[in-house]
Design a protein around this motif. Structure first.
Motif, mmCIF file in Angstrom:
data_model
loop_
_atom_site.group_PDB
_atom_site.id
_atom_site.type_symbol
_atom_site.label_atom_id
_atom_site.label_comp_id
_atom_site.label_asym_id
_atom_site.label_seq_id
_atom_site.Cartn_x
_atom_site.Cartn_y
_atom_site.Cartn_z
ATOM 1 N N GLY A 332 0.150 -5.386 -9.733
ATOM 2 C CA GLY A 332 -0.924 -5.016 -10.643
ATOM 3 C C GLY A 332 -2.171 -4.557 -9.679
ATOM 4 O O GLY A 332 -3.390 -4.145 -9.992
ATOM 5 N N LEU A 333 -1.817 -4.732 -8.463
ATOM 6 C CA LEU A 333 -3.217 -4.207 -7.374
ATOM 7 C C LEU A 333 -3.223 -2.711 -7.390
ATOM 8 O O LEU A 333 -2.416 -1.746 -7.712
ATOM 9 C CB LEU A 333 -2.808 -4.606 -6.020
ATOM 10 C CG LEU A 333 -3.135 -6.173 -5.507
ATOM 11 C CD1 LEU A 333 -2.247 -6.497 -4.423
ATOM 12 C CD2 LEU A 333 -4.529 -6.406 -5.413
ATOM 13 N N LYS A 334 -4.502 -2.195 -7.521
ATOM 14 C CA LYS A 334 -4.889 -0.747 -7.519
ATOM 15 C C LYS A 334 -5.828 -0.711 -6.471
ATOM 16 O O LYS A 334 -6.493 -1.190 -5.865
ATOM 17 C CB LYS A 334 -5.386 -0.441 -8.892
ATOM 18 C CG LYS A 334 -4.669 -0.867 -10.008
ATOM 19 C CD LYS A 334 -5.321 -0.572 -11.554
ATOM 20 C CE LYS A 334 -4.503 -0.685 -12.625
ATOM 21 N NZ LYS A 334 -5.073 -0.521 -13.733
ATOM 22 N N ARG A 335 -5.804 0.830 -6.234
ATOM 23 C CA ARG A 335 -6.903 1.324 -5.441
ATOM 24 C C ARG A 335 -8.309 0.999 -5.839
ATOM 25 O O ARG A 335 -8.420 0.865 -6.644
ATOM 26 C CB ARG A 335 -6.651 2.920 -5.045
ATOM 27 C CG ARG A 335 -7.924 3.530 -4.062
ATOM 28 C CD ARG A 335 -7.813 5.132 -4.381
ATOM 29 N NE ARG A 335 -6.304 5.589 -3.888
ATOM 30 C CZ ARG A 335 -5.692 6.717 -4.532
ATOM 31 N NH1 ARG A 335 -6.282 7.256 -5.658
ATOM 32 N NH2 ARG A 335 -4.693 7.109 -4.303
ATOM 33 N N ASN A 336 -9.103 0.759 -4.733
ATOM 34 C CA ASN A 336 -10.490 0.202 -4.769
ATOM 35 C C ASN A 336 -10.717 -1.359 -5.313
ATOM 36 O O ASN A 336 -11.833 -1.656 -5.159
ATOM 37 C CB ASN A 336 -11.178 1.099 -5.741
ATOM 38 C CG ASN A 336 -11.643 2.377 -5.499
ATOM 39 O OD1 ASN A 336 -12.009 2.681 -4.335
ATOM 40 N ND2 ASN A 336 -11.151 3.291 -6.175
ATOM 41 N N ASP A 337 -9.532 -1.807 -5.401
ATOM 42 C CA ASP A 337 -9.415 -3.434 -5.680
ATOM 43 C C ASP A 337 -10.320 -3.906 -4.346
ATOM 44 O O ASP A 337 -9.856 -3.620 -3.352
ATOM 45 C CB ASP A 337 -8.357 -4.190 -5.978
ATOM 46 C CG ASP A 337 -7.896 -3.838 -7.336
ATOM 47 O OD1 ASP A 337 -8.728 -3.580 -8.132
ATOM 48 O OD2 ASP A 337 -6.650 -4.072 -7.576
ATOM 49 N N ILE A 338 -10.799 -5.177 -4.508
ATOM 50 C CA ILE A 338 -11.282 -5.857 -3.143
ATOM 51 C C ILE A 338 -10.697 -7.068 -3.277
ATOM 52 O O ILE A 338 -10.907 -7.881 -4.094
ATOM 53 C CB ILE A 338 -12.810 -5.983 -3.088
ATOM 54 C CG1 ILE A 338 -13.679 -4.717 -3.215
ATOM 55 C CG2 ILE A 338 -13.453 -6.897 -2.023
ATOM 56 C CD1 ILE A 338 -15.162 -4.669 -3.272
ATOM 57 N N ILE A 339 -9.817 -7.610 -2.130
ATOM 58 C CA ILE A 339 -9.283 -8.823 -2.015
ATOM 59 C C ILE A 339 -10.145 -9.809 -1.461
ATOM 60 O O ILE A 339 -10.660 -9.715 -0.474
ATOM 61 C CB ILE A 339 -7.842 -8.784 -1.282
ATOM 62 C CG1 ILE A 339 -7.042 -7.701 -1.709
ATOM 63 C CG2 ILE A 339 -7.144 -9.916 -1.085
ATOM 64 C CD1 ILE A 339 -5.772 -7.450 -0.941
#
Length: 514
Positions: A332-339
């Motif tokens: 479910g990770l997407k572009r622009n996510d901040i880890i």
């Protein structure tokens, strides 16, 4: 003797400051004709040894030379191709030289035998030796030469190219002298270190210096290592040798030098003992190092990026792209996510995130705390195993920098945004395919960069594709302008753009014109 009863050498020492006697600094006293001059020995400052001889005598038997015979690809065929190329198109000659080229390709050996050398050190009584991966890479024969001259055949136990470490074992049974890993964290910048090894094949060479710096990152080629920087001279052949503290503990494994000539200029890099011990233990146990893999391209969340997104006091890694079919996409990770953290352990940048993920066990579920559109979320992601053939993606920048005069008539397609100094065109299918993007991905291709415009000053060039602006998809120029208007309304001075450059997705900001 002079008429004052003092030797000429002592008089010169008095004039020029000090003479060196043994390892102590000697400063002549003020003297009279009657008493003459009496030297006073000044002791070195606390912590500085008079000599490293006792230390070297203790650890040197465990340090070895590593001699290798390997196979290497022959490059001469490429040179012959260039030679034959010049005859293409010449009547009567092209066929002849094409036949010669094919014959040369069939007859030329593809590999040749090569000899190289490096250093290493015993870490166990039964003959395990640590060295660098690049020392024994493609080795067909490995020989360990001890400080007493004994030559011992060795076999490979395991290698880890990503940290440049390897372990070999001598074949002859025996009780060998060995040294132990210490802690690189217990020495401070400025502390003494001693390096031993086999520079230029000379063997048994010791050098001393200080820890110049720690936590050095040397780029994408070494994503899992924060190097120790030392000024104890190390040269070609020192690779794989140990760096010791003054207690005789190995605090680093020499790996690289920074030098325009290949010789020491006082800047060498060693793999910290903690990482070296962890990796070598894994190699001894498994013969290889298995690393967790997400399948994302990530970058640092810089203060400039955070400002464009309206974030304050946030540290983490910014997801630039997610590989299709990867564990990250399935999780479910997407572009622009901040880890923000992995299994509760906070990350500060892309490097710390990469290393945390690498330590995860493949096919296990792990908790990733992220920030998406300003809201905190937690994702449970089952990481995969890092592919052995994973290579760096292409970083070509497309069409290059074709700067244009904003007042000149233009036949270039796209809409010109004069305040930004850029012409944008919705991405077509051929561009999408060439960049390796998914069928549904949208974006704007930069077709012109105006001289002295905002985009030129930010370093943009033709051919770069803008995928998103401040996390918003931009399938049209109007969508880009709406994203800018939202940022302007929020009193932000910059826009964060997700870009596709060649096969790589990354981020860059541009100033919002007033």
């Amino acid at each position: 003797m002079s008429k004052f009863g003092v030797s000429a050498q002592a008089m010169l020492a008095a004039v020029f400051g000090a003479a060196i006697m043994g390892s102590a600094v000697v400063v002549p006293k003020l003297f009279s004709p009657e008493a003459g001059a009496q030297p006073i020995a000044i002791q070195p400052p606390p912590g500085a040894p008079m000599s490293f001889a006792d230390l070297i005598e203790k650890v040197e038997p465990a340090v070895v030379s590593v001699n290798v015979i390997s196979t290497q690809d022959v490059s001469e065929l490429g040179d012959m191709d260039q030679f034959f190329e010049q005859f293409r198109g010449m009547p009567g000659l092209e066929d002849f030289f094409e036949q010669r080229r094919q014959q040369q390709e069939q007859e030329s050996p593809r590999t040749r035998e090569a000899r190289s050398l490096g250093s290493g050190f015993f870490i166990s009584q039964d003959g395990l030796v640590v060295t660098n991966n690049h020392v024994i890479e493609r080795a067909t024969q490995i020989q360990v030469v001890m400080s007493d001259g004994r030559e011992l055949d060795a076999e490979l136990v395991g290698t880890d190219p990503l940290t440049d470490l390897a372990v070999v074992r001598v074949k002859e049974a025996g009780a060998y002298p060995y040294v132990k890993f210490g802690s690189s964290k217990e020495i401070r910048k400025g502390d003494w270190v001693v390096a031993l090894g086999n520079p230029f094949g000379l063997g048994g060479t010791a050098t001393a210096g200080i820890l110049s710096a720690d936590g050095r990152e040397l780029g994408a080629g070494s994503p899992y290592t924060d190097f120790l920087q030392i000024d104890a001279p190390i040269n070609r052949g020192n690779s794989g040798g140990p760096t010791f503290d003054l207690k005789g503990n190995v605090i680093g494994v020499n790996s690289q030098i920074l030098s325009p000539t290949g010789g020491s200029v006082g800047i060498g890099f060693a793999i910290p003992a903690e990482l070296a011990q962890e990796v070598t233990n894994t190699l001894i146990r498994n013969g290889r190092v298995s690393r967790g893999w997400l399948g994302v391209q990530i970058g640092d969340l810089t203060p400039e990026f955070a400002e464009a997104l309206g974030l304050e006091d946030v540290k983490g890694a910014l997801v630039a792209d997610v590989t299709s079919g990867s564990p990250a996409e399935r999780g479910g990770l997407k572009r622009n996510d901040i880890i923000l953290s992995v299994n509760g352990q906070k990350v500060t940048d892309s490097t710390s995130t990469t290393r945390l993920v690498a330590k995860l066990i493949a096919n296990t579920q792990n908790k990733f705390d992220i920030l998406r559109n300003g809201k905190a979320q937690t994702l449970n992601v089952t990481v995969g195993e890092r592919p052995a053939d994973l290579t760096a993606a292409s970083q070509s920048s497309g069409g290059g920098g074709n700067r244009v005069d904003p007042d000149a008539p233009s036949a270039v397609p796209g809409k010109l945004l004069s305040d930004f100094g850029v012409r944008l065109l919705p991405m077509d299918d051929s561009t999408r395919d060439a960049l390796g993007l998914r069928a549904g991905d949208t974006g704007l291709t930069i077709t012109e960069v105006v001289k002295d415009g905002v985009f030129e000053k930010a370093g943009f060039e033709n051919g770069i594709v803008i995928l998103e602006a401040n996390g918003r998809a931009v399938p049209t120029v109007d969508a880009f302008e709406r994203a800018v208007a939202e940022a302007r309304a929020a009193n932000r001075s910059k826009v964060l753009l997700a870009l596709r450059v060649g096969q790589v997705t990354n981020y860059r900001t541009v100033d919002i014109p007033k």
